[in-house]
Design a protein around this motif. Structure first.
Motif, mmCIF file in Angstrom:
data_model
loop_
_atom_site.group_PDB
_atom_site.id
_atom_site.type_symbol
_atom_site.label_atom_id
_atom_site.label_comp_id
_atom_site.label_asym_id
_atom_site.label_seq_id
_atom_site.Cartn_x
_atom_site.Cartn_y
_atom_site.Cartn_z
ATOM 1 N N LEU A 170 0.856 -1.177 0.000
ATOM 2 C CA LEU A 170 0.000 0.000 0.000
ATOM 3 C C LEU A 170 0.898 1.235 0.000
ATOM 4 C CD1 LEU A 170 -2.845 1.248 0.242
ATOM 5 C CD2 LEU A 170 -2.591 1.111 2.726
ATOM 6 N N THR A 172 1.085 5.341 0.110
ATOM 7 C CA THR A 172 0.336 6.543 0.450
ATOM 8 C C THR A 172 1.162 7.775 0.098
ATOM 9 O OG1 THR A 172 1.182 6.597 2.727
ATOM 10 C CG2 THR A 172 -0.841 5.345 2.333
ATOM 11 N N GLU A 247 -9.030 4.331 -2.559
ATOM 12 C CA GLU A 247 -10.056 4.808 -1.631
ATOM 13 C C GLU A 247 -11.351 5.162 -2.361
ATOM 14 O OE1 GLU A 247 -7.843 8.563 -2.893
ATOM 15 O OE2 GLU A 247 -7.368 6.458 -2.464
ATOM 16 N N GLN A 254 -15.171 -3.493 -3.778
ATOM 17 C CA GLN A 254 -14.238 -3.807 -2.695
ATOM 18 C C GLN A 254 -14.421 -5.243 -2.207
ATOM 19 O OE1 GLN A 254 -14.116 -0.904 0.520
ATOM 20 N NE2 GLN A 254 -14.704 0.730 -0.895
ATOM 21 N N LEU A 289 -5.708 5.427 5.039
ATOM 22 C CA LEU A 289 -6.772 4.447 5.194
ATOM 23 C C LEU A 289 -6.769 3.817 6.586
ATOM 24 C CD1 LEU A 289 -6.606 2.648 1.717
ATOM 25 C CD2 LEU A 289 -8.224 4.388 2.488
ATOM 26 N N ARG A 295 -10.913 7.109 6.225
ATOM 27 C CA ARG A 295 -11.199 5.911 5.440
ATOM 28 C C ARG A 295 -12.580 5.942 4.811
ATOM 29 N NH1 ARG A 295 -9.414 2.051 8.976
ATOM 30 N NH2 ARG A 295 -11.450 1.755 9.934
ATOM 31 N N PHE A 298 -14.475 2.875 2.946
ATOM 32 C CA PHE A 298 -13.531 1.865 2.499
ATOM 33 C C PHE A 298 -13.476 0.759 3.542
ATOM 34 C CE2 PHE A 298 -9.397 -0.064 1.656
ATOM 35 C CZ PHE A 298 -9.421 -0.139 0.267
ATOM 36 N N GLU A 300 -12.627 -1.960 6.147
ATOM 37 C CA GLU A 300 -11.497 -2.120 7.053
ATOM 38 C C GLU A 300 -10.749 -3.418 6.763
ATOM 39 O OE1 GLU A 300 -10.592 -1.708 11.853
ATOM 40 O OE2 GLU A 300 -12.612 -2.195 11.150
ATOM 41 N N TYR A 303 -8.552 -2.988 3.811
ATOM 42 C CA TYR A 303 -7.379 -2.190 4.184
ATOM 43 C C TYR A 303 -6.317 -3.068 4.837
ATOM 44 C CZ TYR A 303 -4.424 0.543 7.283
ATOM 45 O OH TYR A 303 -3.338 1.041 7.962
ATOM 46 N N TYR A 304 -6.728 -3.901 5.796
ATOM 47 C CA TYR A 304 -5.754 -4.743 6.484
ATOM 48 C C TYR A 304 -5.169 -5.808 5.550
ATOM 49 C CZ TYR A 304 -6.882 -2.590 10.929
ATOM 50 O OH TYR A 304 -7.037 -1.683 11.943
ATOM 51 N N ASN A 307 -2.607 -3.939 3.572
ATOM 52 C CA ASN A 307 -1.580 -3.303 4.388
ATOM 53 C C ASN A 307 -0.538 -4.302 4.887
ATOM 54 O OD1 ASN A 307 -0.319 -1.207 5.737
ATOM 55 N ND2 ASN A 307 -1.497 -1.545 7.608
ATOM 56 N N THR A 310 3.411 -0.956 3.985
ATOM 57 C CA THR A 310 2.968 0.386 3.624
ATOM 58 C C THR A 310 4.179 1.275 3.378
ATOM 59 O OG1 THR A 310 0.907 0.234 4.875
ATOM 60 C CG2 THR A 310 1.690 2.435 4.362
#
Length: 458
Positions: A170, A172, A247, A254, A289, A295, A298, A300, A303-304, A307, A310
């Protein structure tokens, strides 16, 4: 002339080792002396910046074996062999195999010093060329990851470390900071480099289109689906899938993307066939995120799942020491592209480079450099000692025109050149937008990285 280049000196004759070490140190070299070849080999770091001087006849590991072992590590590292009379045929063979020089005993000290000095100069040039090649490799792409500040050096080092690990990443960073460049380098420096690098801007396509773009479809899957289409995910198999502005991915997509990441398989629209995919996913986001307030909707769990690693790209305002280097690169590139000379940088331009916050980051700086080479910035910026462009000394219409042009450029940059989102942000009709582009001489295609071709549902 003294030379501070390092020298590894190896000889099992302790008296000769001491005398030769003193000779080279008097000539200015930084000498490390070893009586055992294995110890010298163990102390040899990758990228050693100096020269190896070794006797041939030694117990345990002789000079010839030492040379062969060094050559396996770095064929360009200069090795000078010191030989007795009976070892000359062996030394000649070593020269043919790539040794830098051989010196027969007894030798004049000047003969050794001159040979080491020439070898050190060759080594310096080799390492400089390697550094330039690496810099050129890092500078490939529209927005190169150029910089010498600690943050960028750490980022490049991390990219090298994880490029071949196959973990999902990920990335950013703010708009224009170089997130796609990072993704591209991860792909290029990995074993997947021979596969496809497939990029998709999740914020540039409506939900109905992004599903087909990602997963593909069979003929008749929906109205207008006349031909089979391979989706971006399947096309990236054996390569890398880059999902920019993740995002912005619709919630329904998703859920499907989470399954792709967990199962490494894809089911195109209009079929129940499950197709395995071998891909690495690099996702990029403009927001944090990990922060629930940023977030939004989006997921969770997605995201994990993304991630694993990152990477955060610092904004340009936090690495100002890199701005002159980047500006010089972009100006040279623009000069080559437009077939013009790079103009002399005025004090005003230097002050702007130093003081501006660069909200569009590297992309904004690249566009500024292009306008500078074209001579357009001289009309948009005050000369040294003159009032600023917003000063009331300018007629109101000129001030309004200047502000409008800069606002359009900034909005295009923030939206990666995407027309639909730029028009929405500006709140003007499409025809008015294109009329203003023409009047201000703004070329939409110069805003690199846009993926929002307005022909696709905008």
């Amino acid at each position: 002339m003294n030379d501070s280049s390092p020298v590894f000196l190896i000889d099992d004759d302790k008296d000769l080792l001491k005398a030769t070490k003193q000779t080279l140190e008097l000539a200015g070299f930084a000498v490390s002396a070893f009586a055992v070849a294995g110890e010298a080999l163990a102390a040899l770091d990758p990228g050693f910046a100096g020269v190896i001087v070794s006797d041939i006849r030694m117990p345990q590991m002789d000079g010839q074996e030492l040379f062969a072992r060094i050559r396996e590590r770095d064929a360009d590292l200069p090795v000078i062999l010191v030989t007795g009379h009976g070892d000359i045929p062996m030394a000649v063979q070593a020269i043919q195999d790539g040794a830098y020089d051989f010196i027969a005993k007894p030798f004049a000290t000047d003969r050794l010093v001159q040979s080491v000095r020439r070898a050190a100069e060759k080594r310096r040039l080799v390492l400089e060329n390697r550094s330039l090649r690496l810099a050129a490799e890092q500078a490939q792409g529209d927005l190169p990851l150029i910089g010498q500040t600690p943050a960028i050096e750490r980022l490049r080092h991390t990219l090298r470390q994880i490029a071949d690990t196959d973990v999902d990443v990920l990335v950013t960073g703010e708009t224009g900071s170089g997130k796609e460049v990072v993704a591209s380098l991860l792909h290029r420096w990995s074993r997947r480099a021979k596969g496809n690098f497939v990029a998709l801007n999740c914020g540039a396509l409506p939900e109905t289109v992004i599903e087909s773009e990602l997963f593909g479809h069979e003929p008749g899957a929906f109205t207008g689906a006349q031909k089979k289409r391979i989706g971006r995910i399947e096309h990236a198999s054996s390569g890398t899938l880059f999902l920019d502005e993740i995002e912005s991915m619709p919630p329904a997509i998703q859920v499907q993307m989470l399954r792709v990441l967990e199962m490494r398989e894809v089911t195109p629209l209009g079929t129940n066939e499950v197709r395995p995919v071998d891909l690495r996913v690099v996702a990029a986001a403009k927001v944090d995120l990990g922060d629930p307030s940023q977030r939004g909707d989006f997921r969770e769990d997605l995201y994990y799942r993304l991630n694993v690693v990152t990477l955060s790209i610092p904004p340009l305002r936090e690495r100002r020491d890199d701005i002159p280097l980047l500006f010089g690169y972009f100006a040279e590139r623009a000069a080559s592209r437009f077939k013009r000379d790079v103009p002399t940088i005025s004090a005003t331009v230097r002050r702007h480079l130093q003081d501006h916050d660069w909200p569009g980051n590297v992309r904004e700086l690249a566009h500024f450099a292009e306008r500078f080479v074209l001579g357009l910035e001289t009309t948009a910026m005050p000369k040294s000692g003159e009032p600023p462009a917003t000063d009331s000394a300018l007629p109101l219409p000129a001030r309004v025109e200047r502000y409008e042009a800069e606002l359009i450029r900034e909005t295009l940059s923030q939206n990666n050149g995407d027309v639909r989102r730029t028009i929405e942000a500006l709140g003007i009709p499409r025809k008015t937008f294109y009329d203003k582009l023409q009047r201000h001489g703004i070329v939409r295609g110069e805003f690199a990285g846009f993926d929002g071709d307005d022909r696709r549902g905008s």
